[in-house]
Design a protein around this motif. Structure first.
Motif, mmCIF file in Angstrom:
data_model
loop_
_atom_site.group_PDB
_atom_site.id
_atom_site.type_symbol
_atom_site.label_atom_id
_atom_site.label_comp_id
_atom_site.label_asym_id
_atom_site.label_seq_id
_atom_site.Cartn_x
_atom_site.Cartn_y
_atom_site.Cartn_z
ATOM 1 N N ARG A 1 44.336 -62.564 57.029
ATOM 2 C CA ARG A 1 45.793 -62.575 57.006
ATOM 3 C C ARG A 1 46.320 -63.402 55.832
ATOM 4 O O ARG A 1 45.629 -64.303 55.347
ATOM 5 N N PRO A 2 47.547 -63.123 55.364
ATOM 6 C CA PRO A 2 48.133 -63.927 54.290
ATOM 7 C C PRO A 2 48.262 -65.386 54.710
ATOM 8 O O PRO A 2 48.383 -65.712 55.897
ATOM 9 N N ILE A 3 48.239 -66.259 53.734
ATOM 10 C CA ILE A 3 48.393 -67.691 53.984
ATOM 11 C C ILE A 3 49.821 -67.955 54.467
ATOM 12 O O ILE A 3 50.792 -67.485 53.871
ATOM 13 N N ARG A 4 49.920 -68.705 55.555
ATOM 14 C CA ARG A 4 51.236 -69.078 56.078
ATOM 15 C C ARG A 4 51.209 -70.577 56.382
ATOM 16 O O ARG A 4 50.811 -70.988 57.478
ATOM 17 N N HIS B 1 52.147 -74.272 57.573
ATOM 18 C CA HIS B 1 52.980 -74.746 58.678
ATOM 19 C C HIS B 1 54.309 -75.272 58.169
ATOM 20 O O HIS B 1 55.344 -75.135 58.833
ATOM 21 N N GLU C 1 56.482 -76.037 54.181
ATOM 22 C CA GLU C 1 56.456 -76.048 52.725
ATOM 23 C C GLU C 1 56.659 -77.475 52.207
ATOM 24 O O GLU C 1 57.382 -78.269 52.817
ATOM 25 N N ARG D 1 47.740 -74.057 48.862
ATOM 26 C CA ARG D 1 48.809 -73.293 49.494
ATOM 27 C C ARG D 1 48.780 -73.429 51.012
ATOM 28 O O ARG D 1 49.819 -73.475 51.669
ATOM 29 N N ARG D 2 47.584 -73.495 51.588
ATOM 30 C CA ARG D 2 47.493 -73.674 53.038
ATOM 31 C C ARG D 2 48.115 -75.004 53.462
ATOM 32 O O ARG D 2 48.579 -75.142 54.600
ATOM 33 N N GLN E 1 46.024 -61.313 48.473
ATOM 34 C CA GLN E 1 46.248 -62.196 49.619
ATOM 35 C C GLN E 1 46.855 -63.521 49.169
ATOM 36 O O GLN E 1 47.765 -64.064 49.818
ATOM 37 N N GLN F 1 50.500 -62.885 48.221
ATOM 38 C CA GLN F 1 51.308 -62.734 49.434
ATOM 39 C C GLN F 1 51.523 -64.068 50.128
ATOM 40 O O GLN F 1 52.530 -64.261 50.820
ATOM 41 N N GLY F 2 50.592 -64.989 49.930
ATOM 42 C CA GLY F 2 50.723 -66.319 50.525
ATOM 43 C C GLY F 2 51.549 -67.286 49.701
ATOM 44 O O GLY F 2 51.692 -68.453 50.078
ATOM 45 N N GLY F 3 52.059 -66.830 48.554
ATOM 46 C CA GLY F 3 52.970 -67.669 47.782
ATOM 47 C C GLY F 3 52.413 -68.255 46.504
ATOM 48 O O GLY F 3 53.109 -69.026 45.828
#
Length: 478
Positions: free
Chosen positions: A139-142, A144, A146, A168-169, A207, A210-212
């Motif tokens: 899954r894309p990095i999301r 918790h 920013e 990014r995580r 990926q 998409q995760g930024g």
């Protein structure tokens, strides 16, 4: 019950995924191994002895928890197995394909030492991650939350991408700068598709996007954008450029037409694989079709070159190496694959010069014998007097390894210390350089090495950068 599914190495023999026939696979750039079926992956994973001291894990640069994800695979708990494998490895689908497992995890498998044949760790790892992509488990990095801090990463190869993933995580804003038009570094342009199909790399880059993670491509630092400008834009900087300067042969004719560098040859071949228009290939300059090809070198890059030349339709392909088969640095598995595809290895042979007319016509070869061991423990090659001969060739590819570019001079940056080898001097534990807030990871620090080591370095550097960003401003500035 779970233990009954393991320790089957006595009754179940080692079995790699089926290889496509050499005569078929030599016609294309697709990967040569077929996929395991789920039952076969579980069966091969069940051969693991679950030993108390897992040498496979300790000899993996990432210290992947191999016995546990093998056990989960044998039990059919594939998603859990994948989650465990990717907990320590940013790109398990890539390592499963290109790591020299015969020198790392598999080469140190306990049951291999007892004569039962190693567990096929790399193939199971590849199966797990390919299954994860197919079933939507990746899954894309999301993050918790920013964070305001930003990090600039110079170099979109495995070290830079691994660091970008970790940062990014944690919610850090990440921008990756690279001089190529596609991210991935050697994963994209250096390694041929028959070892690593490019959609595998592109999926992981997508990926990250998409995760930024932001990518600034076609950006040659020191020309298009100064290093100081990048430092000014970010709270910390990671140098992860890799090493791209090719080692050269001595001799006045070493740059004659038809004598080319491995990195140029492989990059052009990979660009053609993407469908790009490449003048150097279309003109025949970097195309082996119909030619007698000689590759000089014995490492994995040389193996990539000889197998690429076969696929381009070379008349013949020979690999010159100054030591014997047992003392070559490249993967024995790759040598066997190359031989199956029609490559001829000329052992104990070193170039003395070139025969040049309108272009290269041949390589003057010195026959060698092995003498006493050198500092690396390998026996040193010695010239056999009077045994020289000429190896005919219309294309000679130099695959002699890579050295670092002189980054402080190229980037016009003062205070960035380098070692006597030209690599960036960085703290072994933190990857911090001599410049505050500037870190370095991967081959630009350790010299030309393996992708798995670059991933480890990138992950470690990212952790150190997170510690640095967490410090009070006045402490970080010291």
């Amino acid at each position: 019950m779970a233990q009954e599914r393991m320790l089957k190495f006595v009754t179940v023999s080692r079995e790699m995924p089926e290889k496509r026939d050499a005569s078929v696979r030599a016609q294309d750039f697709h990967e040569i191994y077929r996929e395991y079926a789920e039952a076969k992956a579980a069966e091969q994973a069940s051969r693991c002895s679950q030993c108390g001291v897992p040498y496979c894990q300790s000899h993996c640069p990432l210290h992947n928890n191999i016995p546990d994800w093998l056990r989960l695979t044998a039990e059919g708990r594939l998603q859990e197995a994948y989650e465990l494998s990717q907990a320590t490895n940013t790109f398990p689908e890539i390592c499963g394909r290109i790591c020299p497992q015969d020198r790392l995890c598999e080469g140190n498998c306990v049951i291999e030492q007892s004569g039962h044949g190693t567990v096929t760790i790399g193939s199971v790892e590849k199966y797990l991650t390919d299954t994860a992509w197919d079933r939507g488990w990746v899954r894309p990095i999301r993050p918790h939350a920013e964070r305001a801090e930003s990090v600039g990463i110079i170099g979109a190869g495995p070290a830079g991408l691994a660091a970008a993933d970790v940062l990014r995580r944690a919610g850090v804003q990440v921008t990756v700068y690279d001089r190529n038009d596609r991210a991935g570094g050697l994963l994209t342009y250096g390694i041929p598709g028959f070892k690593l199909e490019k959609d595998v790399v592109l999926a992981r880059i997508a990926q990250l996007e998409q995760g930024g993670v932001s990518f600034v491509l076609n950006c040659n630092v020191g020309v298009d954008l100064s290093f100081d400008a990048i430092r000014g834009k970010h709270d910390a900087v990671l140098i992860a450029t890799g090493v791209y300067k090719s080692r050269e042969l001595d001799g006045d004719s070493a740059s004659a037409e038809g004598i080319v560098r491995a990195i140029d040859y492989l990059t052009v071949s990979n660009r053609k694989g993407f469908g790009d228009e490449v003048a150097e290939f279309d003109s025949g300059e970097l195309n082996a079709e119909g030619k007698r090809v000689v590759v000089i070198g014995g490492g994995d890059t040389a193996m990539d070159c000889v197998r690429t030349a076969i696929r381009q339709g070379a008349q013949s392909v020979k690999c010159l190496y100054r030591r014997d088969r047992d003392n070559m640095p490249g993967s024995q598995r790759e040598v066997a694959n190359a031989e199956e595809e029609g490559v001829e290895f000329v052992w104990l042979a070193a170039p003395r010069g070139f025969v040049v007319g309108a272009g290269v016509e041949g390589v003057a070869v010195q026959k060698m014998r092995l003498g006493a061991p050198d500092a690396s423990g390998r026996r040193s090659p010695e010239v056999i007097p009077g045994a020289d001969y000429v190896e005919p060739a219309e294309l000679v590819i130099k695959a002699l390894g890579f050295e670092p570019e002189p980054l402080p001079a190229l980037w016009k940056v003062e205070g960035l210390e380098v070692t006597r080898w030209g690599t960036i001097k960085a703290n072994f534990a933190t990857h911090a350089t001599s410049l505050p807030g500037v870190y370095a990871a991967g081959d630009i620090v350790r010299g030309a090495s393996l992708v798995v080591w670059a991933i480890r370095d990138g992950r470690e550097a990212a952790d150190a950068i997170l510690t640095y960003l967490a410090q009070p401003a006045q402490v970080a500035a010291e």
